[in-house]
Write an enzyme that holds these catalytic residues in place. Sequence first.
Site, PDB file in Angstrom:
ATOM      1  N   GLY A 242      10.512  14.259   0.647  1.00 42.56           N
ATOM      2  CA  GLY A 242      10.782  13.759  -0.696  1.00 42.56           C
ATOM      3  C   GLY A 242      12.192  13.202  -0.789  1.00 42.56           C
ATOM      4  N   SER A 243      12.727  13.269  -1.994  1.00 46.86           N
ATOM      5  CA  SER A 243      14.023  12.639  -2.232  1.00 46.86           C
ATOM      6  C   SER A 243      15.173  13.502  -1.704  1.00 46.86           C
ATOM      7  CB  SER A 243      14.216  12.430  -3.734  1.00 46.86           C
ATOM      8  OG  SER A 243      14.290  13.694  -4.369  1.00 46.86           O
ATOM      9  N   GLY A 247      15.723  17.621  -1.683  1.00 49.81           N
ATOM     10  CA  GLY A 247      16.164  18.369  -0.496  1.00 49.81           C
ATOM     11  C   GLY A 247      17.422  19.172  -0.777  1.00 49.81           C
ATOM     12  N   GLU A 264      12.447  16.034   5.420  1.00 51.99           N
ATOM     13  CA  GLU A 264      12.278  14.585   5.630  1.00 51.99           C
ATOM     14  C   GLU A 264      12.611  13.933   4.307  1.00 51.99           C
ATOM     15  OE1 GLU A 264      11.696  13.327   8.418  1.00 51.99           O
ATOM     16  OE2 GLU A 264      10.546  14.803   9.575  1.00 51.99           O
TER      17      GLU A 264
END
Length: 507
Positions: A242-243, A247, A264
């Site tokens: 995600g963004s 994270g 990721e």
Amino acid sequence: MTHTVTEHFSEQLGLRARALLHGLGASVPEPGSLLARTPISGGTLLPLTADTPTEVDAAIGRAAVAFQSWRTVPAPVRAALVRRLAQLLVAHQGELAELVTLEAGKIGPEALGEVQEMIDVCEFAIGLSRQLYGVTMPSERPGHRLMETWHPLGVVGVISAFNFPVAVWAWNTAIALVCGDTVVWKPSETTPLTALACHTLLHRAAVDVGADPEVHQLIQGDATVGEALVDDSRVALLSATGSVRMGGVVAPRVAGRFGRCLLELGGNNAAIVAPSADLELAVRGIVFAAAGTAGQRCTTLRRLIVHSSIADRLVEQLAAAYGQLRVGNPLDEGVLVGPLISERAFTSMQKALSRAVDEGGEIICGGERIDLLGPDAYYVRPSVVRMPAQTELVREETFAPILYVLTYDDIDAAIALNNDVPQGLSSSIFTLDQREAERFLAGSDCGIANVNIGTSGAEIGGAFGGEKNTGGGRESGSDSWKAYMRRATNTVNYSTELPLAQGITFG
Ligand code: UN1
């Protein structure tokens, strides 16, 4: 198209989604507050029920219990489950791809490619099940053996994003399952139906091969459902896509309970185009990487760093190629660019474009909305924008089809520009000069660095992921499996003496 016609169209898409779910063997969910929508028309496909905190807790509990027996099944036997899943994916590739198109708005060939990526990683995981190698080292002590062995880790939580709603789940799940882990999956709330379909297929695969279906749990809902996974100490590894913002929230919380994270996050991927580049090939590579998937891949090409001697020519060719991109309903053949996922994505694209102009940028093409399938569907023309410098805006990731063009004169300066962003996912160079290519490969600070192809469209055989704000995780191929297992160092004494390491004598 009038509103009524759009509503009718949305209803038809909803019926199609129901039929696809039925064909995939998934029972139509109980209606509730979680809405499965389609960006094709912006309408609702189906209402679903989100999981309550009690249900989430119970799902994690079931995965934890299932782990206790799954970990003892030999890895090559565990692979039978993944093999059956792959067979079912092959059998249902078209239906699952169509669901991906309905929920994520991907064009047909890309949606099929995404399901192919699932099949590929399943095949990889099956072979991997016989290759979970540990190394042996020479012991410094006589009559001793020193080795590493790899063991299942526990429950793996998977939080996935809308843009690769099924492939990224498969990267994690196929590998985690052969590694002996069980999985709790929290898909994007934007793509609940593809998640339900995948869960159903995996459940069926488990029944078919006599494996415990509880090895996989699906939990659906908004961010609070994901947070339950983040904070639960029964979840040994949290793999989150995600963004960067997400994270940044997740990582410290998982670390605070000494769990493991595999992140990721965002990318801000650049391609350098050198004077020697095969421009015709470069244009094709750039257009797919920048405009494909409507600019909504984490590997999407967002920055073009072009040698000043060829910049005008390349921009002209790009504008011509962009002019030929057919934007529209991703269910229609020949369409290359589908809708943006939401109004929010559209607004952030518009904001970025007006900021670009404020910062001295020149919009070469694109950016305008096309009113195609009603007021709630956001179709835009992919945009190319020439920028005078790598401004703050260019250093940010806008999850939309905007390609910023910068120029350079010296290859080291180009590599420095490539690296001078907070993210570090993917990068590439178009050049026929081997020295330059090698300098780039050594100099790019990204997890992925390519020569003469774009930044997106990685194969599953390599490790996928990136550095810096991208989060440092690696998924799918190569030795990424190690993130899903724990390593033990074993010293075995087969002598009758008890020599101590470091030559220590004790008593
Ligand atoms: C993502 O956008 O989250 O390399 C994953 C690619 C795909 C995976 C992208 N194989 O573009």
